[in-house]
Enzyme design. Structure first.
Site, mmCIF file in Angstrom:
data_model
loop_
_atom_site.group_PDB
_atom_site.id
_atom_site.type_symbol
_atom_site.label_atom_id
_atom_site.label_comp_id
_atom_site.label_asym_id
_atom_site.label_seq_id
_atom_site.Cartn_x
_atom_site.Cartn_y
_atom_site.Cartn_z
ATOM 1 N NE ARG A 4 -2.229 -1.987 2.844
ATOM 2 C CZ ARG A 4 -1.921 -3.135 3.389
ATOM 3 N NH1 ARG A 4 -2.714 -3.472 2.265
ATOM 4 N NH2 ARG A 4 -1.325 -3.565 3.793
ATOM 5 C CG HIS B 268 4.237 -7.318 -7.742
ATOM 6 N ND1 HIS B 268 3.415 -6.674 -7.828
ATOM 7 C CD2 HIS B 268 3.585 -8.673 -8.391
ATOM 8 C CE1 HIS B 268 2.895 -6.417 -8.022
ATOM 9 N NE2 HIS B 268 2.288 -7.903 -8.933
ATOM 10 C CE1 TYR C 178 -0.632 -6.214 -7.114
ATOM 11 C CE2 TYR C 178 -1.885 -6.027 -4.851
ATOM 12 C CZ TYR C 178 -1.110 -6.516 -6.330
ATOM 13 O OH TYR C 178 -1.049 -8.119 -5.910
ATOM 14 C CG HIS D 68 0.043 -4.267 -11.724
ATOM 15 N ND1 HIS D 68 -1.148 -4.430 -10.038
ATOM 16 C CD2 HIS D 68 -0.027 -5.455 -11.354
ATOM 17 C CE1 HIS D 68 -1.461 -5.493 -10.066
ATOM 18 N NE2 HIS D 68 -0.351 -6.364 -10.615
ATOM 19 C CD GLU E 145 0.683 -9.024 -12.968
ATOM 20 O OE1 GLU E 145 1.306 -8.329 -12.253
ATOM 21 O OE2 GLU E 145 -0.452 -9.734 -13.061
ATOM 22 C CG ASP F 267 -2.178 -12.994 -13.850
ATOM 23 O OD1 ASP F 267 -2.945 -13.289 -13.612
ATOM 24 O OD2 ASP F 267 -1.058 -12.069 -12.589
ATOM 25 C CG HIS G 56 -4.354 -10.879 -14.296
ATOM 26 N ND1 HIS G 56 -3.270 -9.100 -13.962
ATOM 27 C CD2 HIS G 56 -4.199 -10.781 -13.238
ATOM 28 C CE1 HIS G 56 -3.239 -9.238 -12.730
ATOM 29 N NE2 HIS G 56 -3.967 -9.818 -11.820
ATOM 30 C CG HIS H 77 1.919 -13.106 -12.132
ATOM 31 N ND1 HIS H 77 1.471 -11.874 -11.848
ATOM 32 C CD2 HIS H 77 3.193 -13.299 -11.538
ATOM 33 C CE1 HIS H 77 2.900 -11.334 -11.066
ATOM 34 N NE2 HIS H 77 3.864 -11.869 -11.325
ATOM 35 C CG ASP I 8 -7.067 -8.844 -10.574
ATOM 36 O OD1 ASP I 8 -6.932 -9.913 -10.841
ATOM 37 O OD2 ASP I 8 -6.449 -8.181 -10.835
ATOM 38 C CG HIS J 120 -5.301 -14.363 -8.218
ATOM 39 N ND1 HIS J 120 -4.363 -13.728 -8.175
ATOM 40 C CD2 HIS J 120 -5.292 -12.882 -9.141
ATOM 41 C CE1 HIS J 120 -3.650 -12.991 -8.718
ATOM 42 N NE2 HIS J 120 -4.755 -11.941 -9.406
ATOM 43 C CD GLU K 163 0.501 -12.862 -8.693
ATOM 44 O OE1 GLU K 163 -0.138 -12.834 -9.962
ATOM 45 O OE2 GLU K 163 1.622 -11.744 -8.290
HETATM 46 ZN ZN ZN Z 1 -4.737 -10.455 -9.865
HETATM 47 FE FE FE Z 2 -0.437 -10.937 -11.813
HETATM 48 FE FE FE Z 3 0.101 -8.603 -10.508
#
Ligand code: ZN
Ligand code: FE
Ligand code: FE
Length: 278
Positions: A37, A67, A70, A107, A143, A177, A180, A212, A225, A227, A257
């Site tokens: 975050r 990674h 986000y 991302h 990604e 991914d 995704h 991913h 999105d 998972h 993930e």
């Molecule tokens: Zn995702």
């Molecule tokens: Fe991913």
């Molecule tokens: Fe990701």
């Protein structure tokens, strides 16, 4: 070699992640270099990094994957948010470069009502600025996204438009991914080969450096999105087996993930190993 691992917490350090990976049957792992975050990035501990290097070598690890947070959005409308992303990316790349065989994934960002056309140059500028420093990882990966909200990078064309503007093409790549792309509308369940042909035509398969591996809670083209555990979603076990054995993908590193705790990750890794053909 089948390179398979999952996302792990960095809270106990880098060597601790590598040991956890080995304990659950993995030979790689993914991690966030900072609190996802946002917030500050803890400097690397030289002894921890040396321990990680030795462990990776002794246990025949594949590349590990860092990674980006986000919250990094180089395409944000607010200058403040963009500046955070730029600063964070520069720092993250320097950190990933200091780790053994570590790729970096991010991302692309969200255009938040500005439109994809406005977002693409902003993202490329951020990448060019961050990749113009002495030490950067072997590859910086964009990604493939599900297309949730105003996410950029749902189509291979958008990823190509960003990559084409990046100066260090020798270091620029893509991470596919599975959740995704399926959520984004690419049917990797019924038409995996066609999707890879399209990836090759638009982006070039030589740009693909990581996968991913996630199942999807929602149907093809949902743009949600969410998972799912391997085999329990709309992609399913049979398609997962085709993905990990596909000649054009099988030599890439795979990172889970999925919504799991460690014992479930261990079981998922064991399942995937059982599905892998020699
Ligand atoms: Zn995702
Ligand atoms: Fe991913
Ligand atoms: Fe990701």
């Amino acid at each position: 070699m089948f390179v398979i691992g999952c996302h792990l917490s960095v809270s106990k350090g880098y060597l601790a992640m590598a040991k956890t990976a080995t304990a659950i049957g993995a030979n790689t792992f993914q991690f966030f270099p900072r609190n996802p975050r946002g917030g500050a990035s803890k400097p690397l501990d030289a002894e921890d990094v040396a321990g990680l290097s030795a462990w990776m070598e002794a246990h025949d690890f594949g590349p590990i994957l860092c990674h980006g947070a986000y919250t990094m959005n180089g395409a944000a409308a607010k200058a403040e948010t963009r500046d955070f992303a730029r600063r964070a990316l520069r720092e993250d790349l320097a950190k990933a470069a200091a780790l053994p065989h570590c790729l970096y994934n991010l991302h692309p960002g969200s255009h938040v009502r500005q439109g994809t056309e406005a977002a693409i140059p902003l993202i490329a500028d951020m990448l060019n600025e961050a990749m113009d420093q002495e030490s950067i990882p072997p590859f910086v990966l964009l990604e493939t996204m599900a297309g949730k909200g105003t996410e950029v990078g749902r189509t291979f064309e958008e990823l190509a438009a960003i990559s084409d503007r990046v100066e260090r093409k020798d270091r620029m790549g893509v991470c596919l991914d599975t959740c995704h792309v399926y959520d984004g509308g690419y049917d990797i369940v019924e038409h995996l080969s066609d999707v890879l042909d399209e990836f090759d035509r638009v982006l070039g398969l030589s740009r693909l450096h990581a996968v991913h591996l996630n199942d999807d809670k929602n149907p093809l083209g949902s743009h949600k999105d969410r998972h799912e555990k391997i085999g329990e979603g709309t992609i399913g076990t049979a398609a997962m087996a085709r993905i990990i054995n596909e000649p054009r993908l099988r030599d890439l590193p795979f990172y889970l993930e999925t919504p799991n705790e460690l014992p479930e990750y261990a079981a998922e890794i064991a399942l995937l190993k059982s599905l892998r053909e020699e």
